[in-house]
Scaffold this active site. Structure first.
Site, short mmCIF file in Angstrom:
data_model
loop_
_atom_site.label_atom_id
_atom_site.label_comp_id
_atom_site.label_asym_id
_atom_site.label_seq_id
_atom_site.Cartn_x
_atom_site.Cartn_y
_atom_site.Cartn_z
N ARG A 158 49.38 54.07 26.64
CA ARG A 158 50.45 54.85 26.02
C ARG A 158 49.85 55.82 25.03
NH1 ARG A 158 53.29 54.14 29.60
NH2 ARG A 158 55.30 53.09 29.69
N HIS B 122 50.72 62.28 32.45
CA HIS B 122 51.35 60.96 32.61
C HIS B 122 51.67 60.73 34.09
CE1 HIS B 122 53.77 57.64 30.40
NE2 HIS B 122 53.41 57.22 31.61
P1 NDP Z 1 50.42 43.65 31.20
O1 NDP Z 1 51.47 43.15 30.29
O2 NDP Z 1 50.17 42.93 32.48
O3 NDP Z 1 49.02 43.75 30.42
C1 NDP Z 1 48.94 44.14 29.09
C2 NDP Z 1 47.63 43.65 28.54
O4 NDP Z 1 47.48 44.10 27.20
C3 NDP Z 1 47.53 42.11 28.50
O5 NDP Z 1 46.24 41.72 28.90
C4 NDP Z 1 47.74 41.79 27.02
O6 NDP Z 1 47.10 40.60 26.60
C5 NDP Z 1 47.08 43.00 26.39
N1 NDP Z 1 47.55 43.24 25.02
C6 NDP Z 1 48.76 43.59 24.59
N2 NDP Z 1 48.79 43.69 23.25
C7 NDP Z 1 47.55 43.39 22.83
C8 NDP Z 1 46.95 43.28 21.54
N3 NDP Z 1 47.64 43.54 20.42
N4 NDP Z 1 45.66 42.92 21.48
C9 NDP Z 1 44.95 42.64 22.60
N5 NDP Z 1 45.47 42.73 23.86
C10 NDP Z 1 46.76 43.10 23.96
O7 NDP Z 1 50.78 45.17 31.49
P2 NDP Z 1 50.31 46.11 32.70
O8 NDP Z 1 48.87 45.91 32.94
O9 NDP Z 1 51.24 45.97 33.84
O10 NDP Z 1 50.58 47.56 32.06
C11 NDP Z 1 49.89 47.95 30.90
C12 NDP Z 1 50.43 49.26 30.35
O11 NDP Z 1 50.03 50.34 31.17
C13 NDP Z 1 51.95 49.41 30.31
O12 NDP Z 1 52.51 48.71 29.21
C14 NDP Z 1 52.12 50.90 30.20
O13 NDP Z 1 52.12 51.27 28.84
C15 NDP Z 1 50.88 51.45 30.89
N6 NDP Z 1 51.19 52.13 32.15
C16 NDP Z 1 50.91 53.47 32.26
C17 NDP Z 1 51.14 54.13 33.42
C18 NDP Z 1 50.76 55.56 33.58
O14 NDP Z 1 51.10 56.18 34.59
N7 NDP Z 1 50.03 56.14 32.63
C19 NDP Z 1 51.73 53.46 34.60
C20 NDP Z 1 51.95 52.06 34.40
C21 NDP Z 1 51.70 51.43 33.20
P3 NDP Z 1 47.55 39.16 27.21
O15 NDP Z 1 47.11 39.21 28.68
O16 NDP Z 1 46.79 38.16 26.46
O17 NDP Z 1 49.03 39.09 27.07
C1 OXD Z 2 54.90 52.88 33.30
C2 OXD Z 2 54.56 54.31 33.25
O1 OXD Z 2 55.01 52.23 32.26
O2 OXD Z 2 54.71 55.00 34.28
O3 OXD Z 2 55.05 52.36 34.43
O4 OXD Z 2 54.13 54.79 32.21
#
Ligand code: NDP
Ligand code: OXD
Length: 319
Positions: free
Chosen positions: A234, A282
């Site tokens: 993000r 994005h």
């Molecule tokens: P998940 O919830 O599967 O993974 C998030 C990861 O972040 C987990 O491993 C979590 O740890 C870790 N995390 C969260 N907060 C912290 C913290 N404070 N400290 C350390 N680790 C942290 O999400 P996804 O992988 O499915 O998606 C991740 C992000 O990708 C989405 O939230 C979105 O913002 C972004 N995204 C962007 C897109 C784009 O087109 N640019 C498309 C899709 C998604 P733990 O495993 O221990 O919970």
């Molecule tokens: C998502 C994105 O969160 O597209 O899936 O950013």
């Protein structure tokens, strides 16, 4: 079968997204909020909502709402509305979202590894100028946010020969990947990372985390002598002035950004002029409407059959 009324608020210019939901959920009534003609619609029967960034207060106007579905993997756009009812929120997790993210991340890593900006420049100048090329095996890739997307990217990068580190809240056990977790292990993770990939959600804990202090901790011992930063998590996880400064003073060799503090990235942003930065709008992984509609239909069927919903958001953690 129960009567199903879905509120769609997807910020889609293309109103044909309704077709995907009609196919996946035949007979369901759809109220497409993106269509201005529906803005006076009666929301009293809405039992499911599929939303990107709903206008504040909209979901609170649906007294029969049972489940909220995010159009994307991220949910920060939903959580920012303090009046969102305390109901299950389901994230979008699907091979059709993961696959494109793996492609984007791998492409960015390889463009930095293979010094593509140099070759673009020499091609424009019609120069035949090769650079020394270190192999993938000499680079340590660190993935911040080692969840669904991060782990899928790790598999492909590992297959290409990179050394992998993952950073998450909770420890992970993934073969061949060094797991770091929590704030206590963040510095050790950064110091062992030549190419940093951020796939973190936006939460109060991750706000502005990609800043000067973090960049200063990254390893400078890699083959390029300065680290690379790639962010598709993000935009509000990054401090763009700090990234820009590091790209100019050598704190970073290069970067790739798909997400920005303000989207669309304003035309006035100096980031546009940065040679050692790849920018995409994005677009790393865009939700496929048919896949999203099938995922929503599958979860509704589980819910109505009394089974647990999958991919639930933990409101306390914010993702
Ligand atoms: P998940 O919830 O599967 O993974 C998030 C990861 O972040 C987990 O491993 C979590 O740890 C870790 N995390 C969260 N907060 C912290 C913290 N404070 N400290 C350390 N680790 C942290 O999400 P996804 O992988 O499915 O998606 C991740 C992000 O990708 C989405 O939230 C979105 O913002 C972004 N995204 C962007 C897109 C784009 O087109 N640019 C498309 C899709 C998604 P733990 O495993 O221990 O919970
Ligand atoms: C998502 C994105 O969160 O597209 O899936 O950013």
């Amino acid at each position: 079968m129960n009567a199903r009324t879905l509120l769609l608020d997807m910020k889609e210019d293309d109103l044909r997204c309704e077709d995907a939901f009609h196919s996946a959920l035949p007979g369901a009534q759809l109220i497409n909020w993106d269509n201005p003609d529906n803005r006076n619609a009666d929301l009293s029967a809405v039992n499911y909502a599929v939303v990107w960034g709903p206008e504040p207060g909209l979901l609170a106007q649906c007294p029969e709402l049972k489940v909220i579905f995010s159009v994307g993997a991220g949910v920060d756009h939903i959580m920012r509305d303090a009046s969102v009812p305390d109901l299950p929120i389901v994230r979008f997790v699907d091979a059709k979202l993961t696959g494109p993210m793996v492609e984007w991340v791998t492409m960015q890593v390889l463009m930095h590894l293979r010094q593509q900006r140099h070759y673009d420049a020499v091609q424009s100048a019609r120069e035949w100028r090769e650079l020394p090329q270190p192999p993938a095996t000499d680079f340590r890739v660190g993935i911040m946010g080692f969840g669904e997307l991060g782990q899928a990217c790790a598999k492909v990068l590992q297959a290409l020969g990179f050394q992998l580190n993952g950073w998450s809240q909770s420890p992970k056990s993934v073969e061949g990947v060094q797991s770091y977790n929590g704030k206590a292990e963040l510095d050790a993770f950064l110091q062992s990372t030549d190419i940093l990939i951020c796939l973190l959600p936006f939460t109060p804990d991750t706000a502005g985390i990609l800043n000067n202090d973090l960049i200063a901790e990254l390893s400078k011992d890699g083959p390029f002598g300065a680290p690379i930063l790639i962010n598709a998590g993000r935009g509000r996880c990054q401090v763009e002035t700090d990234i820009l400064q590091a790209l100019n003073d050598g704190g970073l060799k290069g970067a790739s950004l798909d997400v920005f503090e303000t989207e669309p990235l304003p035309a006035s942003s100096p980031l546009w002029h940065q040679d050692n930065l790849f920018i995409t709008p994005h677009a790393a992984a865009v939700s496929d409407m048919a896949a999203l509609a099938n995922h929503v239909a599958g979860q509704i069927e589980r819910f109505e059959a009394g089974k647990d919903l999958q991919f639930l958001v933990d409101r306390q953690r914010g993702y």
